[in-house]
Design an enzyme around this catalytic site. Structure first.
Site, short mmCIF file in Angstrom:
data_model
loop_
_atom_site.label_atom_id
_atom_site.label_comp_id
_atom_site.label_asym_id
_atom_site.label_seq_id
_atom_site.Cartn_x
_atom_site.Cartn_y
_atom_site.Cartn_z
N ASP A 131 0.88 -1.17 0.00
CA ASP A 131 0.00 0.00 0.00
C ASP A 131 0.92 1.22 0.00
O ASP A 131 2.14 1.11 0.05
CB ASP A 131 -0.97 -0.01 1.19
CG ASP A 131 -2.20 0.86 0.89
OD1 ASP A 131 -2.13 1.70 -0.03
OD2 ASP A 131 -3.23 0.73 1.58
N TRP A 132 0.35 2.38 -0.06
CA TRP A 132 1.09 3.64 -0.23
C TRP A 132 2.21 3.75 0.82
O TRP A 132 1.93 3.98 2.00
CB TRP A 132 0.10 4.78 -0.10
CG TRP A 132 0.62 6.14 -0.39
CD1 TRP A 132 1.33 6.93 0.46
CD2 TRP A 132 0.46 6.88 -1.60
NE1 TRP A 132 1.62 8.12 -0.14
CE2 TRP A 132 1.09 8.12 -1.42
CE3 TRP A 132 -0.17 6.63 -2.82
CZ2 TRP A 132 1.12 9.10 -2.39
CZ3 TRP A 132 -0.15 7.60 -3.80
CH2 TRP A 132 0.49 8.82 -3.59
#
Ligand code: NOJ
Length: 752
Positions: free
Chosen positions: A287-288
């Site tokens: 994820d980010w």
């Protein structure tokens, strides 16, 4: 072989040897091409293929972005996330294929959460339809639009189960149930991917967030998750497994720690379960910046350590953080990851790009003409309208107040509230409509109740006024008196209340489920006009509204319905569409009851009346929800009779068939979601009081009956125990069938 456009000739010559093999993307073909390419790559180029850079929209914390185009030219970017500008995507792809040594195309990823250009109802609302064909079709439309706009990869579906509606992302999933969640996960993967990822109207799917992201302590986004392996396997993992088995090309790590281990470096989750037990072969993206966040979790020392830990766990691509760019080479040089591990991750990336057909034509998804022809077709809006109407849950309809009919006692209708006619804040949608842009968007595309419901009611002969109130942070006395005046002047009030669109989605957790901004009081005050009211909730999560539940005769959960909000609402309130949606998530009476979910274990001391002591309950509130899982009314009524089992005892290889007759006992045609639950009455460990095992949505004319049959096999009766073993125990079971999780007919059988 296909004709090669002139502009691609230089590229085609450079790739001729590969293109000759490109006839059909068979797995062997792809594997051979991947190996050929891998053999030519330097370590830096390999690490570059594991880097996903942020595009022109930021959906996370700030990341350092050196000039993106130069990074691409230097072979340091494999994928770009959240980029909206179409012609820039062409420029970037040109740089990747024409100006890097090996010409490896970029893959463009995007959050396609509830539509891309044509906005559909939020995913939780879609789940409320219990209509898997409609969900699949909506994702097919989203995929067609996104792919025509140059995207190749949807960061969707989010298949996180949650028991905590304070968590803002409850709106992105399918609710609280692993069985319904699994069926929805499969439908979405099928919708995005179709049968062939290389077609120009399909996208690679990404099941996220792996895993247990929906159980953050306190419902607070990004917070700690701690749970038993049994709950992980029984409740959290089934939709992920379903997505993997449906062929989801990619998975995304979660931000959270799980039992202390950040999900991105969680070998147990990624390598042992996903790749090992399930035999899944796809790409795992972080994820980010979640690789980098392992350092902030205190579970890695620096970029090299984080890189080594995440890659060794089985995660492949670094979203937006640049951790691999800074740390992976060092980890390799220090011998903390092997060349073989690096190659394996790169293979997965290349395989995805080959499967999408990007090597055969890197501009396949960047055709301006197809873009022009595909985006926002009128039929997409029609599909969005039908789905929005099908997703609206009728919670209450005392005295058959709805549908509104011109021959009834009401002539003057006052439509009040912040969502009577809102034109901003991504209202009726959510923050997750990035295809429209982040904050600036063309809000005229959204049909509000004032735009659709007012003229439709007027055409039926009603007089309608619109009184938008409570538009600011809180309702004021001015709002309250405007609402009361409008109510006094009318025969019936329709209150459009709920949540702002931008308050729905990531990082939008709340501490209370009460209707925000004093809106329950708004309805209370409007009721001083002594006029019957219909409350229409535009919401992204279960909310609590005890006074309204008690006192308002009609309540409709409209969710955040998307572009066609007003039209869909009109269809339902005027009876053109008979409501058939059912809650995919429990609505608690109060925030204090959280976590509240229907498939809980039975306590040894169930409470039988309020305040009863020495039992499991509260002194001040019953244990029951405001509205249970699976609940939703119709303008007609259904009766359930004659629950029959084909056998009273089955052995482990036999199938139990439970049949029930459902009859439409009302005056109009309607659809009903017939639900089948079981309970394992005694097992080696305690088992939930009910578990959904099947459902069927049927349509019945007035007076019509249908027999619905559910089949249950040993695997449906089994469970994950405290030693992480899946098994079914011999003994007695109950089977329940009904129109929601609390009102059911039941029968008993035994598994030998
Ligand atoms: C963070 C979110 O958790 C994830 O769902 C999303 O896909 C990425 N950001 C990219 O926007």
């Amino acid at each position: 072989m296909k004709k090669i456009p002139i502009r691609l000739l230089p590229l085609a010559i450079c790739f001729l040897p590969l293109a000759l093999f490109a006839q059909k993307t068979s797995v062997q073909n792809i594997d051979r091409r991947v190996e050929d390419l891998l053999a030519k790559m330097t370590v830096d180029e390999k690490i570059g293929q594991l880097n996903q850079a942020a595009g022109d929209i930021s959906t996370g914390t700030d990341v350092k972005q050196d000039n993106l185009l130069n990074q691409i030219r230097a072979g340091r970017v494999s994928s770009v996330i959240s980029h909206t500008n179409f012609s820039n995507k062409i420029t970037m792809q040109r740089a990747a294929v024409n100006e890097t040594r090996l010409g490896i195309p970029l893959v463009f990823g995007f959050d396609v959460i509830h539509g891309y250009k044509t906005i559909f109802p939020i995913p939780l609302a879609q789940a409320a339809t219990w209509n898997m064909a409609a969900i699949e079709a909506s994702e097919r439309i989203a995929a067609a639009e996104a792919a025509a706009d140059g995207q190749n990869w949807a960061f969707s579906p989010m298949v996180d189960i949650t028991h905590d509606p304070r968590w803002g992302r409850v709106m992105e999933g399918a609710g609280e149930d692993p069985y319904l969640g699994s069926r929805v996960a499969e439908a979405r993967v099928r919708g995005f991917q179709g049968d062939d990822l290389s077609l120009p109207n399909t996208l690679a799917a990404c099941a996220k967030h792996y895993a247990a992201y929906g159980f953050p302590e306190g419902g607070r986004e990004y917070n700690t998750v701690d749970m038993s392996d049994q709950r992980l396997r029984q409740t959290v993992l089934p939709p992920f497994e379903a997505a993997a088995r449906a062929g989801s090309a990619t998975f995304m790590n979660a931000f959270n720690t799980l039992n202390g281990v950040p999900a991105s470096m969680n070998k147990y989750l990624v390598t042992d379960i996903l790749r090992g037990e399930w035999g899944w072969k796809g790409l795992v993206v972080s994820d980010w910046d979640s690789f980098g966040e392992t350092i902030k979790h205190g579970a890695a020392e620096d970029d090299a350590d984080a890189s080594a830990k995440c890659l060794s766990a089985g995660s492949d691509m670094d979203m937006a953080g640049g951790t691999f760019q800074r740390g992976l080479k060092k980890a390799l040089e220090q011998g903390r990851v092997t060349q073989a591990q690096l190659d394996e991750a790169v293979r997965r990336v290349l395989r995805l790009k080959f499967s999408l057909g990007l090597f055969d034509d890197p501009f396949r998804y960047l055709d301006p003409k197809r873009r022009e022809q595909t985006l926002e077709k009128p039929e997409y809006r029609q599909a969005s309208r039908a789905m929005a109407a099908e997703s609206m849950v009728l919670l209450k309809n005392d005295g058959g107040l709805l549908p509104l009919n011109a021959g009834g006692p009401f002539k003057k209708i006052a439509i009040i509230g912040p969502y009577a006619d809102s034109r901003g804040n991504k209202d009726y949608m959510s923050f997750w409509t990035l295809g429209l842009g982040m904050r600036q968007y063309d809000s005229t595309k959204v049909v509000t109740p004032a735009m659709a419901l007012k003229p439709a009611l007027e055409a039926l002969g009603f007089e309608v006024t619109i009184t938008p109130v409570c538009l600011d942070a809180a309702c004021t006395e001015v709002d309250y008196s405007a609402a009361l005046n409008a109510a006094r002047a009318a025969d019936l009030v329709i209150a459009c209340i709920g949540e702002r669109g931008i308050d729905c989605g990531e990082s939008r957790s709340v501490s209370t489920l009460e209707l925000p901004r004093g809106q329950e009081r708004l309805v209370q005050i409007a009721a001083r006009g002594n006029k019957p009211a219909v409350v229409v909730l535009f919401n992204s999560r279960p909310l609590s509204f005890p006074w309204i539940s008690e006192n308002v005769p009609a309540i409709l959960v409209a969710w955040q319905p998307g572009f066609e909000a007003g039209n869909a609402l009109t269809d339902v309130l005027t009876g053109k569409v008979n409501p058939s949606a059912k809650l995919p998530v429990t609505f608690p009476r109060s925030t204090g009851q959280i976590p509240m979910y229907y498939n809980h274990l039975g306590t040894a001391r169930p409470q039988t009346r309020l305040g009863e002591i020495w039992t499991s309950g509260y002194l001040d509130l019953p244990n029951t929800p405001a509205y249970p899982f699976g609940y939703g009314l119709s303008y007609t009524t259904f009766s359930y009779s004659d629950l029959k089992l084909n056998k009273s005892v089955i052995n482990k290889s036999e199938t139990l068939e439970a049949s029930i007759t459902v009859t439409n006992t009302g005056k109009v045609a309607g659809e009903e979601v017939v639900q089948c639950y079981i309970r394992d009455l005694f097992a080696d460990i305690s088992r939930p009081v009910k578990e959904l095992k099947g459902f069927e949505k049927i349509k019945l004319a007035p007076g019509e009956s249908r027999t619905v049959t559910f089949k249950l096999k040993e695997k449906d009766l089994g469970y994950w125990n405290h030693q992480s073993k899946f098994k079914a125990d011999a003994g007695k079971f109950k089977v329940f069938v009904g129109g929601n999780s609390s009102e059911v007919k039941e029968a008993e059988f035994e598994l030998k």
